[in-house]
Design a protein around this motif. Structure first.
Motif, PDB file in Angstrom:
ATOM      1  N   VAL A 143      33.631  16.167  49.070  1.00 13.05           N
ATOM      2  CA  VAL A 143      35.163  15.562  49.900  1.00 13.05           C
ATOM      3  C   VAL A 143      35.107  15.735  51.233  1.00 13.05           C
ATOM      4  CG1 VAL A 143      35.759  16.684  46.959  1.00 13.05           C
ATOM      5  CG2 VAL A 143      36.230  17.645  49.228  1.00 13.05           C
ATOM      6  N   THR A 144      36.254  15.404  51.674  1.00 14.39           N
ATOM      7  CA  THR A 144      36.418  15.194  53.093  1.00 14.39           C
ATOM      8  C   THR A 144      36.757  16.553  53.853  1.00 14.39           C
ATOM      9  OG1 THR A 144      36.501  12.844  53.750  1.00 14.39           O
ATOM     10  CG2 THR A 144      37.796  14.413  55.100  1.00 14.39           C
ATOM     11  N   ALA A 145      35.785  17.046  54.471  1.00 10.12           N
ATOM     12  CA  ALA A 145      36.180  18.247  55.355  1.00 10.12           C
ATOM     13  C   ALA A 145      37.537  18.961  55.814  1.00 10.12           C
ATOM     14  CB  ALA A 145      35.649  18.844  55.695  1.00 10.12           C
ATOM     15  N   ALA A 146      38.434  20.411  55.067  1.00  8.40           N
ATOM     16  CA  ALA A 146      40.028  19.796  55.739  1.00  8.40           C
ATOM     17  C   ALA A 146      39.857  19.681  57.157  1.00  8.40           C
ATOM     18  CB  ALA A 146      40.101  21.293  55.051  1.00  8.40           C
ATOM     19  N   SER A 147      38.596  21.036  57.878  1.00  6.51           N
ATOM     20  CA  SER A 147      38.126  20.811  59.046  1.00  6.51           C
ATOM     21  C   SER A 147      37.749  20.044  59.826  1.00  6.51           C
ATOM     22  CB  SER A 147      37.658  21.955  59.659  1.00  6.51           C
ATOM     23  OG  SER A 147      36.594  21.825  59.247  1.00  6.51           O
ATOM     24  N   ASN A 148      37.444  19.334  59.442  1.00  5.05           N
ATOM     25  CA  ASN A 148      36.903  17.735  60.215  1.00  5.05           C
ATOM     26  C   ASN A 148      36.787  16.581  59.542  1.00  5.05           C
ATOM     27  OD1 ASN A 148      35.850  15.390  61.746  1.00  5.05           O
ATOM     28  ND2 ASN A 148      34.391  17.419  62.996  1.00  5.05           N
ATOM     29  N   ALA A 149      37.642  15.665  59.790  1.00 11.41           N
ATOM     30  CA  ALA A 149      37.839  14.037  58.637  1.00 11.41           C
ATOM     31  C   ALA A 149      36.474  13.523  58.947  1.00 11.41           C
ATOM     32  CB  ALA A 149      38.733  13.224  59.385  1.00 11.41           C
ATOM     33  N   ASN A 150      35.790  14.260  60.234  1.00 14.25           N
ATOM     34  CA  ASN A 150      34.819  12.769  60.214  1.00 14.25           C
ATOM     35  C   ASN A 150      33.176  13.775  59.675  1.00 14.25           C
ATOM     36  OD1 ASN A 150      35.824  11.053  61.732  1.00 14.25           O
ATOM     37  ND2 ASN A 150      36.223  12.020  63.136  1.00 14.25           N
ATOM     38  N   ARG A 151      34.263  15.036  58.611  1.00 18.54           N
ATOM     39  CA  ARG A 151      32.569  15.332  58.052  1.00 18.54           C
ATOM     40  C   ARG A 151      32.839  15.741  56.739  1.00 18.54           C
ATOM     41  NH1 ARG A 151      30.764  14.454  61.692  1.00 18.54           N
ATOM     42  NH2 ARG A 151      30.279  15.859  63.243  1.00 18.54           N
ATOM     43  N   VAL A 152      31.517  16.183  55.371  1.00 18.34           N
ATOM     44  CA  VAL A 152      32.452  16.770  54.135  1.00 18.34           C
ATOM     45  C   VAL A 152      31.780  17.698  53.787  1.00 18.34           C
ATOM     46  CG1 VAL A 152      31.871  14.250  53.759  1.00 18.34           C
ATOM     47  CG2 VAL A 152      30.070  15.102  53.474  1.00 18.34           C
ATOM     48  N   VAL A 153      32.193  18.351  52.735  1.00 16.02           N
ATOM     49  CA  VAL A 153      31.591  19.236  51.742  1.00 16.02           C
ATOM     50  C   VAL A 153      31.424  19.468  50.851  1.00 16.02           C
ATOM     51  CG1 VAL A 153      33.042  21.264  54.095  1.00 16.02           C
ATOM     52  CG2 VAL A 153      34.279  20.253  51.794  1.00 16.02           C
TER      53      VAL A 153
END
Length: 331
Positions: free
Chosen positions: A307-317
């Motif tokens: 899912v999209t990372a809360a800290s960075n819209a260009n990263r995933v977790v």
């Protein structure tokens, strides 16, 4: 892996006729890293083994136990050809592509799990060759593990995030991948949409295409010319390419052409960096031959749920509990 196994099986015959030079040359092509010694015993448990099977009691049995292999595509620009294929001379190297290949017991079915390189992970402290170690890092991009600690840190990071033991390691760079595709006569893939990517220099209309090595590498690296431009779209193309390679290997009778057979074996071994458990012709041949019953139809490709990372819209977790359930299925 199948290409290496089948071509080396035939090349052993050529080597015998050539007073062993071919065998010596191919064996010395292979580069390796002693990952097991570096990581020690503090690792996930190995997958449970089944008895090996063979054609006869006198023959050396082929391995048949379940196996997990970390396969990395490195974006290293070392050497002029890698710089040209990579589109620049940026220093260092990262894991441009990361796949966990799970071979089921019996080796007739396999699952490939792609790990998006933009995934934010906790990167563990990793041992370095000089006796020092890297610092643990939180919220680090997955592909930085390779850049700070090489294959050892890449394996340790994957094992830390999945709790799955990586039994083996295989790595190929830009030039090695392109050369292998060319040696196999190219690959045929079908794209679902037009692809126009200035970064990878790929321009394809939707439909079926037979690609040479340079084009296949561009397809594997394309991300900005498809979908939303994220790594997830590129992974779909990479998974198509893996199946296309397997189909090409299965349809190419290399044993009828000793010259081409040796060419593929030479390219395949020269392009690989392995762990020390796969750093010889006999070990690679045994692995490849054990996959003779594996077809593209029995190869399942998936991507680690993210899912999209809360800290960075260009990263995933990693998406939980789905990701944990996926990795548990491979143990």
């Amino acid at each position: 892996m199948k290409a290496v196994g089948f071509t080396l099986a035939g090349t052993l015959v050529v080597a015998a006729a050539g007073a062993g030079y071919a065998y010596w040359h191919l064996n010395h092509n292979i580069k390796s890293v002693d990952i097991n010694s570096a990581l020690g015993d503090n690792r996930p448990a190995k997958t449970r083994s089944l008895p090996s099977t063979g054609a006869s009691a006198a023959a050396t049995p082929l391995p048949s136990e379940a196996l997990n292999i970390l396969v990395l595509g490195s974006d290293s620009r070392s050497g002029k050809r890698n710089q040209a294929l990579g589109g620049g001379s940026s220093e260092g190297a990262r894991s441009d592509t990361a796949m966990v290949v799970h071979l089921d017991a019996g080796r007739t079915k396999a699952t490939i799990v792609s790990i998006p390189r933009d995934t934010l992970v906790t990167r563990p402290s990793c041992p370095l060759a000089d006796g020092d170690s890297t610092a643990e890092a939180y919220g680090a991009m997955f592909n930085t593990a390779y850049s700070v600690g090489g294959p050892v840190c890449a394996v340790k990071t994957v094992e830390s995030m999945t709790n799955v033991r990586m039994d083996h390691y295989l790595e190929v760079d830009f030039a090695g991948f392109a050369d292998l595709v060319d040696a196999l006569g190219g690959v045929t893939v079908t794209t679902d949409e037009d692809i126009h990517d200035d970064d990878s220099h790929l321009d394809l209309k939707a439909g079926e295409h037979h690609l040479d090595g340079t084009q296949a590498l561009a397809l594997a690296r394309t991300r900005h010319g498809i979908g939303d431009g994220s790594d997830l779209g590129r992974i779909v193309l990479q998974q198509k390419l893996v199946k296309a390679l397997l189909q090409q290997i299965s349809s190419t009778n290399l044993l009828t052409s000793p010259a081409r057979l040796y060419e593929v074996a030479d390219v395949a071994t020269a392009s690989l960096t392995t762990d020390t458990g796969l750093n010889s012709l006999s070990e690679l041949m045994s692995l490849g031959q054990s996959l003779q019953g594996l077809s593209a139809d029995e190869l399942k490709t998936v991507t680690m749920p993210v899912v999209t990372a809360a800290s960075n819209a260009n990263r995933v977790v990693a998406q939980q509990p789905e990701a944990a359930e996926l990795w548990a299925s491979l143990r």
